[in-house]
Motif scaffolding. Structure first.
Motif, short mmCIF file in Angstrom:
data_model
loop_
_atom_site.label_atom_id
_atom_site.label_comp_id
_atom_site.label_asym_id
_atom_site.label_seq_id
_atom_site.Cartn_x
_atom_site.Cartn_y
_atom_site.Cartn_z
N GLU A 83 0.84 -1.21 0.00
CA GLU A 83 0.00 0.00 0.00
C GLU A 83 0.87 1.25 0.00
O GLU A 83 1.85 1.35 0.75
CB GLU A 83 -0.89 -0.01 1.24
CG GLU A 83 -1.78 1.23 1.36
CD GLU A 83 -2.49 1.31 2.69
OE1 GLU A 83 -3.22 2.29 2.92
OE2 GLU A 83 -2.30 0.40 3.53
N LEU A 84 0.52 2.20 -0.84
CA LEU A 84 1.20 3.50 -0.86
C LEU A 84 0.72 4.30 0.34
O LEU A 84 -0.42 4.77 0.37
CB LEU A 84 0.91 4.24 -2.17
CG LEU A 84 1.53 5.64 -2.30
CD1 LEU A 84 3.05 5.58 -2.29
CD2 LEU A 84 1.04 6.31 -3.59
N VAL A 85 1.58 4.47 1.33
CA VAL A 85 1.17 5.15 2.56
C VAL A 85 1.59 6.61 2.57
O VAL A 85 1.08 7.40 3.38
CB VAL A 85 1.73 4.43 3.80
CG1 VAL A 85 1.11 3.06 3.95
CG2 VAL A 85 3.25 4.33 3.75
N ASN A 86 2.53 6.99 1.69
CA ASN A 86 2.91 8.41 1.60
C ASN A 86 3.39 8.69 0.18
O ASN A 86 4.44 8.19 -0.22
CB ASN A 86 3.99 8.77 2.62
CG ASN A 86 4.15 10.27 2.80
OD1 ASN A 86 4.08 11.03 1.83
ND2 ASN A 86 4.33 10.71 4.04
N GLY A 87 2.62 9.47 -0.57
CA GLY A 87 2.96 9.79 -1.95
C GLY A 87 3.86 11.00 -2.10
O GLY A 87 4.33 11.30 -3.19
N PHE A 88 4.10 11.71 -0.98
CA PHE A 88 4.97 12.87 -0.99
C PHE A 88 5.86 12.81 0.27
O PHE A 88 5.79 13.66 1.15
CB PHE A 88 4.17 14.17 -1.00
CG PHE A 88 3.39 14.39 -2.26
CD1 PHE A 88 3.95 15.08 -3.33
CD2 PHE A 88 2.10 13.89 -2.40
CE1 PHE A 88 3.23 15.27 -4.51
CE2 PHE A 88 1.39 14.07 -3.58
CZ PHE A 88 1.95 14.76 -4.63
N ALA A 89 6.67 11.77 0.33
CA ALA A 89 7.50 11.52 1.51
C ALA A 89 8.61 12.56 1.62
O ALA A 89 8.99 13.21 0.64
CB ALA A 89 8.09 10.12 1.45
#
Length: 515
Positions: free
Chosen positions: A491-497
């Protein structure tokens, strides 16, 4: 008042003329070629943004610098295709250009002047370029040419501006020099008014050069037109355009801004000149309003190139030569600022509307415009194995993923690599993979950068279809560096890490430990 110029007829007339003290010789067949020789071109064209003189040495000045890594000489070939020759660095390099016109214009960027460094050479010439402060200086070996005429741009920079930034450059460039950005718009208006005065002085200078036979009539009109076009470009800047409109009603007939233009029936003969191509771009933007985009740490202004493209196709002022040039120019705007579906739709329209097959093939190859796999993000490994982004996620399922979108040419990306290596060591015992995906890069440069930056022991992949991939769009990767974090279940949990060294460590610890 509108000016028109038929440069082709003037050139044809002047070619047959001789100075009084010259002997009349039998006309020889044209060789139909021009030879260019570059001697020790710089590897990088570095210009200091805050320096006050072209002649100042790099070591003498600190502050931000402008880099032209791929500067070269741009010209229009005999098939009306724009070509750029980028000489090899630090060696003698030669190119032979086939031409069937009397004159060929060569143009290159000059950071200090806001106007291109241009050289007008004749069919049959052999031209040698040496470099002074990263700016080329030309010499013709087969005939005598006045140095002022051949290297006019360098002459005007010294004569009118004492080798310092020109008012034309400062209209836009003062934002780099002025610490108070709020003053930028007011300063640009002040420099615009100064540029108008400098324009008048330069016209006087050109008149004097012509009257004293230091510059030919052909070059005289050529330089005047380039200067006029520069002033038109200034008027297109958003704040200057607004200021001119607000003050129009207050101006009398003597002070009203003049409109400069060309006779478009002469397009085929004028296309060889960069200022005419600038003019075509200028009038084909149709006063479209700017779209403002803000992507957090970055953004920009651009017009709707889709509307522009469709308008150019329908515009009866433009012949096919002009449309070939303008449609490719408009498509570049679509490619930079719009979605994959728009790129696909307008590439099809471009195929239907242009007769320039060579440029079409070049565009398709350069930007890898293969839309057959747009639903995937296709990548290759260091061993040249092919996989998709979906495969990558599946192969690493069960692990935390910190994915870095970067490129070898991206300075902020490269600058974070030491911190990235440090971050990997801190999570060395953890269930996490650091993955580096190179976007819009060149493979040779990508491989070198991996070794230099010390990330060869990580997973590295080269993105093959970034320009046409819907996946890049869905991930909202608009600028690089860009970082993503995936959980072990994919799962993508942060798209702007956060970046390494700028909060990534704390962010990852919190996600992994759940605290």
């Amino acid at each position: 008042m509108k000016y028109t110029l038929n440069i082709l007829l003037l050139i044809l007339t002047l070619v047959s003329c001789k100075k009084e003290n010259e002997k009349i010789v039998t006309e020889k067949p044209k060789p139909n070629q021009i030879v260019l020789i570059s001697v020790n071109a710089p590897n990088k064209y570095i210009h200091l943004i805050k320096q006050d003189s072209v002649g100042k040495k790099l070591k003498d000045s600190l502050g931000p610098k402008a880099f032209y890594n791929n500067n070269g000489f741009t010209y229009l070939d005999y098939m009306n295709n724009i070509q750029t020759w980028r000489p090899k660095a630090n060696v003698s390099d030669t190119i032979t250009i086939e031409t069937y016109n009397d004159y060929l214009e060569l143009s290159t960027n000059n950071f200090f002047t806001s106007i291109k460094e241009t050289f007008l050479v004749q069919n049959g010439d052999t031209v040698i370029f040496n470099y002074e402060h990263n700016i080329p200086k030309a010499k013709i070996t087969n005939r005598e040419v006045n140095d002022i005429e051949l290297n006019y741009n360098s002459y005007r920079l010294k004569k009118l501006f004492d080798n310092k930034y020109t008012s034309h450059y400062l209209i836009f460039g003062n934002m780099f020099l002025n610490e108070n950005f709020k003053d930028y718009k007011q300063k640009s208006l002040e420099y615009y008014n100064q540029a108008k005065l400098d324009f008048t002085e330069e016209i006087k200078l050109l008149d004097s050069l012509k009257n004293n036979n230091l510059i030919s009539k052909t070059n005289y009109f050529y330089r005047k037109d380039a200067l006029n076009m520069l002033m038109e470009k200034h008027k297109k800047l958003k704040n200057i355009k607004k200021w001119l409109e607000q003050n129009k009603s207050l101006r009398n007939k003597e002070t009203i801004e003049q409109v400069f233009g060309f006779d478009l029936s002469e397009t085929d003969s004028l296309m060889k000149f960069s200022f005419f191509r600038d003019y075509l771009i200028n009038i084909s933007e149709y006063d479209l309003e700017f779209i403002e985009e803000n992507n957090g740490n970055s953004g920009g202004f651009y017009i709707d190139s889709r509307i522009r493209f469709d308008s150019i196709v329908k515009d009866k002022r433009f012949n096919q030569t002009a449309k070939n040039f303008l449609l490719f120019n408009a498509y570049n705007g679509i490619g930079q600022n719009f979605r994959v579906k728009d790129k696909k739709e307008y590439f099809k329209k471009l195929q239907e509307s242009t007769t320039s097959i060579e440029q079409l093939d070049k565009l398709k190859k350069e930007y890898k415009l293969d839309f057959s796999k747009s639903n995937e993000l296709v990548m290759t490994s260091m061993k040249n194995d092919t996989l998709t982004y979906r495969n990558l996620l599946e192969n690493n399922k069960g692990k935390w993923l910190y994915i870095d979108f970067w490129a070898s040419w991206c300075k902020p990306c490269r600058k974070t690599m030491p911190e990235s290596n440090k971050l990997k060591k801190e999570f060395n015992e953890g269930n996490i993979e650091f993955i580096y995906l190179s976007l819009n890069d060149k493979k040779e440069n990508w491989k070198k950068a991996i070794e230099v930056d010390g990330i060869s022991n990580s997973q590295n992949y080269f993105i093959e279809n970034g320009n046409v991939s819907q996946v890049i769009e869905d991930l909202r990767v608009k600028t690089i560096p860009h970082y993503l974090i995936y959980s072990p279940n994919g799962e993508l949990v942060n798209g702007f890490a956060n970046r390494p060294g700028q909060g990534a460590k704390e962010q990852l610890k919190k996600l992994i430990t759940g605290q």
